[in-house]
Every structure is written in structure tokens, then in C-alpha cells.
Design an enzyme around this catalytic site. Sequence first.
Site, mmCIF file in Angstrom:
data_model
loop_
_atom_site.group_PDB
_atom_site.id
_atom_site.type_symbol
_atom_site.label_atom_id
_atom_site.label_comp_id
_atom_site.label_asym_id
_atom_site.label_seq_id
_atom_site.Cartn_x
_atom_site.Cartn_y
_atom_site.Cartn_z
ATOM 1 C CD GLU A 48 -2.973 0.870 2.363
ATOM 2 O OE1 GLU A 48 -3.897 1.691 2.456
ATOM 3 O OE2 GLU A 48 -2.809 -0.068 3.175
ATOM 4 C CG ASP A 59 -3.186 8.976 7.477
ATOM 5 O OD1 ASP A 59 -3.507 7.781 7.485
ATOM 6 O OD2 ASP A 59 -3.174 9.677 6.455
ATOM 7 C CE1 TYR A 173 -8.244 -0.420 6.573
ATOM 8 C CE2 TYR A 173 -6.838 -0.154 4.656
ATOM 9 C CZ TYR A 173 -7.011 -0.146 6.017
ATOM 10 O OH TYR A 173 -5.937 0.123 6.844
#
Length: 265
Positions: A48, A59, A173
Site C-alpha cells: 500500500e 492518519d 477495507y
Amino acid sequence: MKIAEKLQELKTKGEKALAIFATIGDPDLDTSLEVFSHLHEWGADIIELGIPYSDPLMDGPILQQSYRRALNKDFSLRQLPGFIEKIRSRSDIAALVMTCFNPVFKYGTRRFFQDISSAGVDSVLITDLPPEEWGENMDIAKSFNLGTIFLITPTTSIRRMEAIAALSQPFIYCVSRTGITGTRESLPEELQSFITLVRGVVKEPLLIGFGISTPDQARAASRWADGIVVGSAAVSIIERNLDSRQQMMKALENFVGSLKEAIVY
């Protein structure tokens, strides 16, 4: 190799997929290229490729620091196609690009999709662009044979899971917990029931990410899905070994190998 092909190959063998995230250009382009080029031989099935961005939404601090290191070394999206091509010249590992939408928009969406597809990536995950906001970009991605990967979280409704399942290829995901990325001491207690719920709604392959940091956590999570995604724990190894590329590579090799060994049973 394409991600869908790798997932099918692993399923045929009764194995689970290990996807490893790292930031392009962290701590510099040469070291980053070496990391991505060796991940397959260390045990990763999918890479990834994270694009550095100055204002990420999902993040955590570990990945944010990796973005800063890459940007401080003047990483530019203009370098992305050539970087992917260099990986491709060394490894046939299945690959996807993960990014926020702003860098894609500034680069030019059509140009971005065309460039990463031509360079050798077969899927893209744009973390802050929900399906209903893709518009014509979905058709553009498909025109360049790019898979579009979307996130399902513990707060996603069943109706939305069904809508995502119709668009998310080559896998979905599954975010193990709400919040931002980062290492965790344990998996959420409700993770198994969450994945069981998702399994009852969608038939597409599921990979679990966010917070998987140890071989034990990898083993547990992989039992409930088709594979796992590990990011912050791998990036933290890079951060702890900035003074020695040799130590960095050895530590990453040991870590990735331990994860792959843990999910083969």
C-alpha cells in the site's frame, strides 16, 4: 500481479493476505524504494503506497511524521509514476495507492489515474472521498482499469455497506475501530462481531486495518477476514531506525516475516 489475482491465489491455498503500508519517500526516496522493493520477499502479499500529504484526516501521529519526513525531502507527486515503475522493475507484488483527494485533485484526477495505472498500480484508496462524491471520477478510474477501494467502519449502516460492496473492488477495507490510525495494545473486543456482521451483508474480500501492531493481533484479526493491513507499526520501525538503513531493513524484514508467519495456519 493484480490484487484480485493475489487474493484468489491465497484463497485457493487457504491463506490470508498480508498488506503492508509505507509512505513513499520516507525517510527519502532511495530508502523508500528499497523498502517497497523488498516487502514481497519479506512476506507481504500486497503493498500500500501512501502519498505524503500535509493535512491528513484519518492518519495518526506516526503516519503524519512519516509524511513530514518525505515532504521535507521535497517529495512531489511528479515523482510518483517513476517511483512505481522502479518498484515494478524489481518486484511483481500486487500494489495499491492510498491518498487523500486533495493531492489527486491538484495533480488532475484523470492524469493521476492514468499515470498510476500505466506505472503498474491496479487499485486506489482515497480515504476522504466517500462513494457518493466520486461522480464521474468512478468512470474515469474504471476506464484505466483501476479498482476503487472503500472503507467500512464500525459505525457504517447496513444499507451503506451494501452500497459500498457494489463499488469497492478488489476488496473492502474494514476499519477495526473508529478514530485515526496508529498502533494499539489490543484489538477491539467487538471486532469479531463487527466482521461477522459485515460478512453477513457483503460477499467481497475483506481486509482489516487500523491498529494491528503485533503477530498475535495479526493472527486474531486474520481469522475473521481475508487478510490484514499493517501500516503504523511498520512505519514506526522506519522512524526508530533513521540512523541506520541496514538496521531498518533487518528490523522490517523480521517484523513483516513474523506477521506473515502468524497468519499462516
